[in-house]
Design an enzyme around this catalytic site. Structure first.
Site, short mmCIF file in Angstrom:
data_model
loop_
_atom_site.label_atom_id
_atom_site.label_comp_id
_atom_site.label_asym_id
_atom_site.label_seq_id
_atom_site.Cartn_x
_atom_site.Cartn_y
_atom_site.Cartn_z
N HIS A 190 0.82 -1.22 0.00
CA HIS A 190 0.00 0.00 0.00
C HIS A 190 0.85 1.27 0.00
CE1 HIS A 190 0.40 -0.23 4.52
NE2 HIS A 190 0.45 1.08 4.38
N SER A 215 4.63 2.45 7.91
CA SER A 215 4.30 1.28 7.10
C SER A 215 5.49 0.82 6.27
CB SER A 215 3.12 1.59 6.18
OG SER A 215 1.96 1.85 6.91
N ASP A 221 0.14 -7.66 1.41
CA ASP A 221 0.55 -6.26 1.52
C ASP A 221 2.07 -6.11 1.50
OD1 ASP A 221 0.26 -3.56 1.64
OD2 ASP A 221 -0.33 -3.47 3.75
#
Length: 313
Positions: free
Chosen positions: A137, A256, A178
């Site tokens: 992402h 992230s 992810d």
């Protein structure tokens, strides 16, 4: 009681009528007896004073030991960050202005008014060949770009501590977990890859540390513990990622893709998601990481084939 007992055991030097020999005592023997009694009294007084003023050294010694242990723990965390942070990278997702497509590379590298930062994230150096692991992402716009205007810039530190930046190309991704792999040109630079650990023997309550770039603040360290195991979190393709690690080490926007490490500096997960309080955007302290065992099974296929193993059949 000890002092009184000592005084009672000393014979009286005063002559008595019942003791014939006492009446014939010389002045010199009287003086010696009197001196002996005075010495005994002085000794008893000193003993009592010393006893009352005595303070055991144990509390101060224990306090010193606790302080030394605290300093050792602190130094260990400092060393942990210094040793691991050169393997963590800062990722910027950029968009080039359409009118300058012909000089897009130059515009991207300069990051002037002709580029727009679409998002930021973190990642870590996988090997010495310039492969970087991050979340899908974080680079989803680059992975799905059809206009040719999306770029990705990575800020790194080489093995000698020199900072530099490179444009990165996406070579593989797996939305189901992810995960994504970037590649940068490392000509002239030697990279320091992370040390991979394992997630199969993680225990709830053990210490863990997250390194990343929350809100664009580079090289940020947060600490916590493993709060839970075997969690289920949503993936970018709408399915579920099972077996996620839950931690209270702060993970915010920009963290992230960064590593979650243990007390030895070994990567045990990839920081991925956090629950936020509804309507506030503030982290609730419930954060998640993809276990490193899942990453180890996935990344080699992304490097070689560009797609996950499950998509090849």
């Amino acid at each position: 009681m000890v002092v009184l007992g000592c005084l009672q055991s000393i014979p009286s030097p005063i002559p008595t009528k019942e003791s014939p020999s006492s009446s014939s005592s010389s002045p010199s023997s009287w003086s010696r007896s009197l001196g002996t009694r005075r010495e005994a009294i002085m000794f008893g007084t000193c003993f009592v004073s010393s006893f009352l003023s005595f303070k055991p050294a144990f509390p101060s010694a224990i306090a010193q030991q606790e302080q030394d242990q605290f300093q050792q723990d602190e130094e260990r965390v400092v060393h942990l960050f210094q040793d691991t942070s050169p393997s963590v990278v800062f990722i910027k997702d950029l968009e080039i202005v359409k009118s300058l497509t012909s000089s897009s590379n130059e515009s991207m590298l300069n990051e002037n008014e002709n580029t727009k930062v679409e998002g930021t994230g973190s990642g870590f150096i996988w090997d010495k060949f310039g492969h970087i692991v991050t979340n899908y992402h974080v680079v989803a716009k680059l992975a799905t770009d059809t206009s040719g205007l999306q770029r990705c810039k990575v800020y790194l530190v080489d093995a000698k501590g020199n900072s530099f930046s490179r444009e990165a190309k996406i070579i593989g991704y797996d939305p189901a977990y992810d995960l994504a792999v970037l590649k940068v040109d490392i000509e002239g630079n030697e990279l320091k890859p992370v040390v991979l650990g394992t997630s199969r023997d993680i225990r709830v309550g053990q210490s863990c540390f997250a390194i990343g770039n929350p809100y664009g603040y580079e090289n940020t360290l947060t600490t916590g513990v493993v709060s839970g195991l075997g969690r289920e979190i949503p993936s970018p393709n709408g399915k579920a990622i099972r077996g996620a690690i839950q931690t209270d080490a702060a993970i915010n926007s920009g963290n992230s893709g960064g590593p979650l490490i243990n007390s030895y500096g070994h990567v045990i997960g990839v920081n991925t998601a956090t629950f936020t309080r509804k309507g506030t955007g503030v982290s609730s302290g419930v954060n998640f990481a993809i276990p490193i065992d899942t990453v180890v099974r996935t990344v080699p296929y992304l490097i070689v084939y560009g797609t996950p193993y499950s998509n090849r059949y």
